[in-house]
Design a protein around this motif. Sequence first.
Motif, PDB file in Angstrom:
ATOM      1  N   ALA A 197       0.806  -1.215   0.000  1.00 16.72           N
ATOM      2  CA  ALA A 197       0.000   0.000   0.000  1.00 16.72           C
ATOM      3  C   ALA A 197       0.844   1.271   0.000  1.00 16.72           C
ATOM      4  CB  ALA A 197      -0.931   0.009   1.211  1.00 16.72           C
ATOM      5  N   ASP A 198       0.279   2.315  -0.580  1.00 17.42           N
ATOM      6  CA  ASP A 198       0.798   3.666  -0.428  1.00 17.42           C
ATOM      7  C   ASP A 198       0.153   4.351   0.774  1.00 17.42           C
ATOM      8  OD1 ASP A 198       2.348   4.123  -3.084  1.00 17.42           O
ATOM      9  OD2 ASP A 198       0.425   3.301  -3.737  1.00 17.42           O
ATOM     10  N   LEU A 199      -1.116   4.057   1.006  1.00 14.71           N
ATOM     11  CA  LEU A 199      -1.921   4.726   2.021  1.00 14.71           C
ATOM     12  C   LEU A 199      -2.657   3.675   2.844  1.00 14.71           C
ATOM     13  CD1 LEU A 199      -3.614   7.045   3.333  1.00 14.71           C
ATOM     14  CD2 LEU A 199      -5.020   7.030   1.257  1.00 14.71           C
ATOM     15  N   ALA A 256       6.665   1.323   8.925  1.00 15.89           N
ATOM     16  CA  ALA A 256       7.855   0.503   8.676  1.00 15.89           C
ATOM     17  C   ALA A 256       7.572  -0.635   7.705  1.00 15.89           C
ATOM     18  CB  ALA A 256       8.377  -0.060   9.995  1.00 15.89           C
ATOM     19  N   LEU A 257       6.301  -0.974   7.510  1.00 18.17           N
ATOM     20  CA  LEU A 257       5.941  -2.025   6.562  1.00 18.17           C
ATOM     21  C   LEU A 257       6.039  -1.551   5.115  1.00 18.17           C
ATOM     22  CD1 LEU A 257       2.812  -3.435   8.427  1.00 18.17           C
ATOM     23  CD2 LEU A 257       5.076  -4.499   8.289  1.00 18.17           C
ATOM     24  N   GLY A 258       6.001  -0.212   4.904  1.00 19.03           N
ATOM     25  CA  GLY A 258       6.182   0.283   3.552  1.00 19.03           C
ATOM     26  C   GLY A 258       5.263   1.381   3.060  1.00 19.03           C
ATOM     27  N   PRO A 259       4.060   1.571   3.614  1.00 15.75           N
ATOM     28  CA  PRO A 259       3.195   2.628   3.093  1.00 15.75           C
ATOM     29  C   PRO A 259       3.792   4.018   3.283  1.00 15.75           C
ATOM     30  CG  PRO A 259       2.139   1.515   4.950  1.00 15.75           C
ATOM     31  CD  PRO A 259       3.420   0.812   4.700  1.00 15.75           C
ATOM     32  N   ARG A 260       3.497   4.898   2.326  1.00 18.26           N
ATOM     33  CA  ARG A 260       4.026   6.262   2.396  1.00 18.26           C
ATOM     34  C   ARG A 260       3.254   7.126   3.388  1.00 18.26           C
ATOM     35  NH1 ARG A 260       4.210   8.645  -3.474  1.00 18.26           N
ATOM     36  NH2 ARG A 260       2.396   7.312  -3.880  1.00 18.26           N
ATOM     37  N   LEU A 261       2.019   6.764   3.669  1.00 17.82           N
ATOM     38  CA  LEU A 261       1.178   7.546   4.573  1.00 17.82           C
ATOM     39  C   LEU A 261       0.303   6.604   5.381  1.00 17.82           C
ATOM     40  CD1 LEU A 261      -0.082  10.221   5.572  1.00 17.82           C
ATOM     41  CD2 LEU A 261      -1.590  10.148   3.570  1.00 17.82           C
ATOM     42  N   VAL A 262       0.262   6.817   6.703  1.00 16.12           N
ATOM     43  CA  VAL A 262      -0.593   6.042   7.602  1.00 16.12           C
ATOM     44  C   VAL A 262      -1.439   7.031   8.394  1.00 16.12           C
ATOM     45  CG1 VAL A 262      -0.722   4.266   9.375  1.00 16.12           C
ATOM     46  CG2 VAL A 262       1.235   4.319   7.802  1.00 16.12           C
ATOM     47  N   ARG A 293       1.016   9.816  10.051  1.00 15.13           N
ATOM     48  CA  ARG A 293       2.457   9.856   9.860  1.00 15.13           C
ATOM     49  C   ARG A 293       2.723   9.856   8.371  1.00 15.13           C
ATOM     50  NH1 ARG A 293       6.942   9.897  12.135  1.00 15.13           N
ATOM     51  NH2 ARG A 293       6.211   9.459  14.251  1.00 15.13           N
ATOM     52  N   GLY A 294       3.323  10.967   7.911  1.00 12.64           N
ATOM     53  CA  GLY A 294       3.697  11.102   6.519  1.00 12.64           C
ATOM     54  C   GLY A 294       5.197  11.220   6.370  1.00 12.64           C
ATOM     55  N   ALA A 295       5.613  11.745   5.220  1.00 12.82           N
ATOM     56  CA  ALA A 295       7.044  11.812   4.916  1.00 12.82           C
ATOM     57  C   ALA A 295       7.806  12.710   5.874  1.00 12.82           C
ATOM     58  CB  ALA A 295       7.226  12.308   3.477  1.00 12.82           C
ATOM     59  N   LEU A 350       0.149  15.005  -1.535  1.00 15.42           N
ATOM     60  CA  LEU A 350      -0.325  14.434  -0.273  1.00 15.42           C
ATOM     61  C   LEU A 350       0.761  13.594   0.394  1.00 15.42           C
ATOM     62  CD1 LEU A 350      -2.669  13.597   1.703  1.00 15.42           C
ATOM     63  CD2 LEU A 350      -3.089  11.694   0.127  1.00 15.42           C
ATOM     64  N   PHE A 351       1.567  12.897  -0.395  1.00 10.43           N
ATOM     65  CA  PHE A 351       2.566  11.985   0.142  1.00 10.43           C
ATOM     66  C   PHE A 351       3.901  12.649   0.456  1.00 10.43           C
ATOM     67  CE2 PHE A 351      -0.247   9.232  -2.451  1.00 10.43           C
ATOM     68  CZ  PHE A 351      -0.702   8.394  -1.448  1.00 10.43           C
ATOM     69  N   THR A 352       4.054  13.917   0.075  1.00  6.95           N
ATOM     70  CA  THR A 352       5.360  14.562   0.240  1.00  6.95           C
ATOM     71  C   THR A 352       5.309  15.899   0.973  1.00  6.95           C
ATOM     72  OG1 THR A 352       5.149  15.609  -1.953  1.00  6.95           O
ATOM     73  CG2 THR A 352       6.275  13.473  -1.843  1.00  6.95           C
TER      74      THR A 352
END
Length: 303
Positions: free
Chosen positions: A178-180, A206-212, A224-226, A263-265
């Motif tokens: 996932a990204d989100l 830590a699992l990999g998504p860019r945004l939680v 939690r984002g970048a 949104l991710f950055t």
Amino acid sequence: MDTDVLVVGEALIDIVTGEDGDRELVGGSPANVAVGLARQGHGTRLLTRVGDDERGRRIAEQIGRSGARLDERSFSGEPTSTARARLRADGSAEYDFAITWDVPAITADDLRGVRAVRAVHTGSIALFLEPGGVAVLETLRAARAAGAIVSVDPNIRPALVGDHAAALARFGEAAASADLVKLSDEDAHWLYPDLDDEEVLDEIAALGPRLVVLTRGAEGLLARGAHGLVEAAPLVVTVADTIGAGDAAMASLVSSALDDDRLFTSPDALEAALRRAAVTAGITVSRAGANPPTRAEVDARLG
């Protein structure tokens, strides 16, 4: 209509028990997200499993009225699934399910062959209940390979997800594609009972998504984002019930990702998206059932 978003997951009938008897409402977390995305103006297709019966036709009609559409592979010969919802004093609901779940996996070639598929969303029962859960997980991996935005909402139903270790492992596999990821505080406490909110966000990130993103009811949203943690306050309303609130927030977040990939950055873009999600959820809880707002309604409340 082009498909901006493919949503994969359950659509069912919520049977809501109240003082005046039972009401039957179209529900299912992924179906609610599909409706929410369509009302935000995105071309949305829902791959689900409904029966060729009166309840299934009602679901198809409501999905269609929202502006979304059912994938033609969604109909089966089995009865349409139901969830009997009992409202607690605070407006939240607990559910008893009568559901079966089985869908085909979508391949990367399938996604590349459908013009303009930019995002794939799934979660809830569809991610955990077999035999369809494996196909959903394969679809997430295919979506990532095809370059789509992938979003996941575990929306944990303890009675249906199996034992804790297996459910946690399945969630981890989905989050890795996932990204989100969006989850509620109840989901977080069930999945990670020994962690606080910030630790849960760290663990999932830590699992990999860019945004939680964590929804916390009357405490608003925490993400939690970048660039670290960002919060948003809730929209204060008189609560009719909380059915569909998290789904409305999820749809809003996916919509924001489609509208603006910053949104991710960007912390500013994330803060704006969280505020929009809070308003979208607030409008939803102010009215009965899973009835997410249109883009115009959200814009009006944001001013």
